[in-house]
Write a protein that holds these residues in place. Sequence first.
Motif, short mmCIF file in Angstrom:
data_model
loop_
_atom_site.label_atom_id
_atom_site.label_comp_id
_atom_site.label_asym_id
_atom_site.label_seq_id
_atom_site.Cartn_x
_atom_site.Cartn_y
_atom_site.Cartn_z
N ALA A 5 0.83 -1.21 0.00
CA ALA A 5 0.00 0.00 0.00
C ALA A 5 0.86 1.26 0.00
O ALA A 5 0.42 2.30 -0.45
N ALA A 6 2.10 1.17 0.49
CA ALA A 6 2.97 2.34 0.54
C ALA A 6 3.50 2.72 -0.84
O ALA A 6 3.85 3.87 -1.07
N TYR A 7 3.53 1.76 -1.75
CA TYR A 7 4.00 2.06 -3.09
C TYR A 7 2.83 2.55 -3.93
O TYR A 7 1.80 1.92 -4.02
N ASN A 8 3.01 3.69 -4.57
CA ASN A 8 1.96 4.28 -5.38
C ASN A 8 2.23 3.92 -6.85
O ASN A 8 3.18 4.39 -7.43
N PRO A 9 1.37 3.07 -7.45
CA PRO A 9 1.60 2.67 -8.84
C PRO A 9 1.28 3.75 -9.87
O PRO A 9 1.50 3.55 -11.06
N ASP A 10 0.77 4.88 -9.44
CA ASP A 10 0.45 5.96 -10.36
C ASP A 10 1.75 6.54 -10.91
O ASP A 10 2.59 7.02 -10.16
N PRO A 11 1.96 6.49 -12.24
CA PRO A 11 3.22 6.99 -12.80
C PRO A 11 3.45 8.47 -12.54
O PRO A 11 4.58 8.92 -12.51
N HIS A 12 2.38 9.23 -12.33
CA HIS A 12 2.54 10.66 -12.08
C HIS A 12 3.09 10.93 -10.68
O HIS A 12 3.53 12.04 -10.40
N ALA A 13 3.07 9.93 -9.82
CA ALA A 13 3.62 10.08 -8.48
C ALA A 13 5.14 9.91 -8.47
O ALA A 13 5.76 10.04 -7.44
N HIS A 14 5.74 9.61 -9.62
CA HIS A 14 7.17 9.35 -9.71
C HIS A 14 7.81 10.25 -10.75
O HIS A 14 8.13 9.81 -11.85
N PRO A 15 8.02 11.54 -10.43
CA PRO A 15 8.58 12.46 -11.43
C PRO A 15 9.99 12.06 -11.88
O PRO A 15 10.39 12.36 -12.99
N GLY A 16 10.75 11.36 -11.03
CA GLY A 16 12.07 10.91 -11.44
C GLY A 16 11.99 9.92 -12.59
O GLY A 16 12.82 9.95 -13.51
N LEU A 17 10.97 9.06 -12.55
CA LEU A 17 10.79 8.11 -13.64
C LEU A 17 10.45 8.85 -14.93
O LEU A 17 10.91 8.47 -16.00
N HIS A 18 9.66 9.89 -14.83
CA HIS A 18 9.31 10.67 -16.02
C HIS A 18 10.54 11.35 -16.60
O HIS A 18 10.70 11.39 -17.83
N ALA A 19 11.40 11.87 -15.75
CA ALA A 19 12.62 12.53 -16.24
C ALA A 19 13.51 11.52 -16.97
O ALA A 19 14.03 11.81 -18.06
N VAL A 20 13.68 10.34 -16.39
CA VAL A 20 14.50 9.31 -17.04
C VAL A 20 13.83 8.86 -18.33
O VAL A 20 14.50 8.63 -19.35
N ALA A 21 12.50 8.76 -18.32
CA ALA A 21 11.77 8.35 -19.53
C ALA A 21 12.00 9.35 -20.66
O ALA A 21 12.17 8.94 -21.82
N VAL A 22 12.01 10.62 -20.35
CA VAL A 22 12.24 11.64 -21.38
C VAL A 22 13.65 11.50 -21.96
O VAL A 22 13.84 11.55 -23.19
N VAL A 23 14.64 11.29 -21.09
CA VAL A 23 16.02 11.11 -21.57
C VAL A 23 16.10 9.89 -22.47
O VAL A 23 16.71 9.93 -23.54
N GLU A 24 15.48 8.79 -22.05
CA GLU A 24 15.51 7.56 -22.85
C GLU A 24 14.78 7.74 -24.18
O GLU A 24 15.21 7.22 -25.21
N ALA A 25 13.69 8.48 -24.17
CA ALA A 25 12.95 8.73 -25.41
C ALA A 25 13.78 9.57 -26.38
O ALA A 25 13.79 9.30 -27.59
N VAL A 26 14.51 10.54 -25.86
CA VAL A 26 15.37 11.36 -26.71
C VAL A 26 16.49 10.49 -27.30
O VAL A 26 16.77 10.57 -28.51
N LYS A 27 17.12 9.65 -26.46
CA LYS A 27 18.17 8.77 -26.96
C LYS A 27 17.63 7.82 -28.03
O LYS A 27 18.28 7.61 -29.06
N GLY A 28 16.46 7.26 -27.79
CA GLY A 28 15.87 6.35 -28.75
C GLY A 28 15.54 7.03 -30.06
O GLY A 28 15.80 6.50 -31.15
N THR A 29 14.97 8.23 -29.98
CA THR A 29 14.61 8.98 -31.19
C THR A 29 15.86 9.35 -31.99
O THR A 29 15.89 9.21 -33.21
N LEU A 30 16.91 9.81 -31.30
CA LEU A 30 18.15 10.16 -31.99
C LEU A 30 18.78 8.93 -32.66
O LEU A 30 19.30 9.04 -33.77
N ALA A 31 18.70 7.80 -31.99
CA ALA A 31 19.27 6.57 -32.57
C ALA A 31 18.50 6.16 -33.83
O ALA A 31 19.10 5.78 -34.84
N ILE A 32 17.18 6.27 -33.78
CA ILE A 32 16.38 5.91 -34.96
C ILE A 32 16.65 6.88 -36.10
O ILE A 32 16.75 6.47 -37.26
#
Length: 156
Positions: A5-32
């Motif tokens: 119950a202490a872990y919140n599965p809502d992705p919006h509750a984890h801004p660090g994950l969103h920041a890493v996701a943006v970096v990974e999306a940029v890397k993926g887009t540049l590679a493609i």
Amino acid sequence: MKPDAAYNPDPHAHPGLHAVAVVEAVKGTLAILAATGLEILGPAPLQHAIELLIARFQLGPAHGAMAWLASAINPGSLHLAAAAVLFYGIVHLVEAWGLWRAKAWASWLGCLTAAAYLPFDVYALFRHRGWLSLVIVAINLLVVWVLARDLLKRRR
């Protein structure tokens, strides 16, 4: 396994994950984009660019790493390189999607791949001291920390 119950599965509750996701999306887009560019350009412009580098830095055109690279560039090797870069880009985009959605598998994937880069980043830091190498190591450590923290929160 039942989520705590202490872990919140809502992705919006984890801004660090969103920041890493943006970096990974940029890397993926540049590679493609790079893979697409390799396929569109073909081997001739790359060979010409390497020949210009050899002339510019007065390297031996018949021996050395640059000469080997120029001779190794052919349509087959270019397609293989483009396929590898495309695969790399797709993996990073899938990881970005998973991190944006706060998926555990994406945190595992990102943590393992970022941690795999760390020895090379630290080696580069000692070999080429400078602020850029330090920033790269710091960003990679931050990514590993954010993703490992997410995994630990999920485990509790």
